[in-house]
Design an enzyme around this catalytic site. Structure first.
Site, PDB file in Angstrom:
ATOM      1  N   ASP A  10      -1.203  -0.059   5.086  1.00 39.41           N
ATOM      2  CA  ASP A  10      -1.597   1.347   5.177  1.00 39.41           C
ATOM      3  C   ASP A  10      -1.038   1.972   6.446  1.00 39.41           C
ATOM      4  O   ASP A  10      -0.507   3.094   6.416  1.00 39.41           O
ATOM      5  CB  ASP A  10      -3.127   1.469   5.150  1.00 39.41           C
ATOM      6  CG  ASP A  10      -3.571   2.915   5.235  1.00 39.41           C
ATOM      7  OD1 ASP A  10      -3.272   3.684   4.300  1.00 39.41           O
ATOM      8  OD2 ASP A  10      -4.192   3.286   6.244  1.00 39.41           O
ATOM      9  N   HIS A  64      -9.051   0.041   2.727  1.00 41.06           N
ATOM     10  CA  HIS A  64      -9.736   0.480   3.941  1.00 41.06           C
ATOM     11  C   HIS A  64     -11.062  -0.266   4.150  1.00 41.06           C
ATOM     12  O   HIS A  64     -12.050   0.324   4.561  1.00 41.06           O
ATOM     13  CB  HIS A  64      -9.962   1.992   3.914  1.00 41.06           C
ATOM     14  CG  HIS A  64      -8.711   2.749   3.563  1.00 41.06           C
ATOM     15  ND1 HIS A  64      -7.657   2.893   4.445  1.00 41.06           N
ATOM     16  CD2 HIS A  64      -8.331   3.350   2.421  1.00 41.06           C
ATOM     17  CE1 HIS A  64      -6.690   3.575   3.851  1.00 41.06           C
ATOM     18  NE2 HIS A  64      -7.075   3.861   2.629  1.00 41.06           N
ATOM     19  N   GLU A  76       2.478   3.855  -4.150  1.00 38.96           N
ATOM     20  CA  GLU A  76       1.903   2.538  -4.453  1.00 38.96           C
ATOM     21  C   GLU A  76       2.892   1.704  -5.277  1.00 38.96           C
ATOM     22  O   GLU A  76       3.140   0.537  -4.979  1.00 38.96           O
ATOM     23  CB  GLU A  76       0.588   2.684  -5.234  1.00 38.96           C
ATOM     24  CG  GLU A  76      -0.533   3.356  -4.490  1.00 38.96           C
ATOM     25  CD  GLU A  76      -1.252   2.479  -3.478  1.00 38.96           C
ATOM     26  OE1 GLU A  76      -0.846   1.311  -3.263  1.00 38.96           O
ATOM     27  OE2 GLU A  76      -2.238   2.961  -2.892  1.00 38.96           O
ATOM     28  N   ASP A 124       0.848  -1.183   0.000  1.00 37.85           N
ATOM     29  CA  ASP A 124       0.000   0.000   0.000  1.00 37.85           C
ATOM     30  C   ASP A 124       0.884   1.234   0.000  1.00 37.85           C
ATOM     31  O   ASP A 124       2.021   1.203   0.482  1.00 37.85           O
ATOM     32  CB  ASP A 124      -0.923   0.032   1.217  1.00 37.85           C
ATOM     33  CG  ASP A 124      -2.063   1.037   1.061  1.00 37.85           C
ATOM     34  OD1 ASP A 124      -2.392   1.401  -0.086  1.00 37.85           O
ATOM     35  OD2 ASP A 124      -2.623   1.475   2.082  1.00 37.85           O
ATOM     36  N   GLY A 125       0.357   2.301  -0.557  1.00 35.07           N
ATOM     37  CA  GLY A 125       1.019   3.596  -0.527  1.00 35.07           C
ATOM     38  C   GLY A 125       0.059   4.617   0.044  1.00 35.07           C
ATOM     39  O   GLY A 125      -1.159   4.450  -0.038  1.00 35.07           O
ATOM     40  N   ASP A 127      -4.247  -2.366  -3.122  1.00 36.62           N
ATOM     41  CA  ASP A 127      -5.501  -1.647  -3.332  1.00 36.62           C
ATOM     42  C   ASP A 127      -5.343  -0.595  -4.436  1.00 36.62           C
ATOM     43  O   ASP A 127      -6.212   0.230  -4.645  1.00 36.62           O
ATOM     44  CB  ASP A 127      -6.018  -1.016  -2.033  1.00 36.62           C
ATOM     45  CG  ASP A 127      -5.100   0.070  -1.487  1.00 36.62           C
ATOM     46  OD1 ASP A 127      -4.086   0.406  -2.122  1.00 36.62           O
ATOM     47  OD2 ASP A 127      -5.410   0.579  -0.390  1.00 36.62           O
TER      48      ASP A 127
END
Length: 146
Positions: free
Chosen positions: A134, A124, A47, A9-10, A69
């Site tokens: 995250d 999320h 990301e 994740d970024g 994501d």
């Protein structure tokens, strides 16, 4: 080949602004967490950096199930955009230059080295590893750049 699961994740505050990335590598019962960031960046750069750094951490060619994501990353790979950009001299279908070319170019040899399948997960939404990535990303840029 060893089978490894990677979750990435970024995150970015401001976009552009301070950003971070997080990755969790899972091999059997072993989990390894990675994170980093940049003072001035974008969410898409973070990301993509998460994916690159996670793949770079593998010491030998592996079969990788990568979950992110990021539609940006997943679609670029799964819909063939990356291959098309290379063929078109790093131009998109609309003839505009591809963003983050140096990162995509860094990713290409890693995709040749490893057998990677990309999977998208809604961000999320309670996915254990997506939430962990995250947190790693946000904690990193919060601690280092704010």
């Amino acid at each position: 080949m060893k089978k490894v699961e990677i979750y990435t994740d970024g995150a970015c505050s401001g976009n552009p602004g301070p950003g971070g990335w997080g990755a969790v590598l899972v091999y059997g019962k072993i989990e390894k967490e990675l994170c980093g960031g940049e003072k001035e960046t974008t969410n898409n750069r973070m990301e993509l950096t998460a994916v690159i750094e996670a793949l770079k951490a593998l010491k030998e060619p592996c079969e990788v199930e990568l979950t992110t994501d990021s539609k940006y990353v997943c679609d670029a790979i799964n819909q063939g955009w990356l291959a098309s950009w290379v063929l078109k001299g790093w131009r998109k279908a609309d003839k505009k230059p591809v963003l983050n070319v140096e990162l995509w170019q860094e990713l290409l040899p890693l995709l040749d080295k490893h057998s990677v399948s990309f999977n998208w997960v809604k961000g999320h939404a309670g996915h254990k590893y997506n939430e962990r990535c995250d947190k790693l990303a946000v904690d990193y840029y919060t601690k280092h750049y704010q």
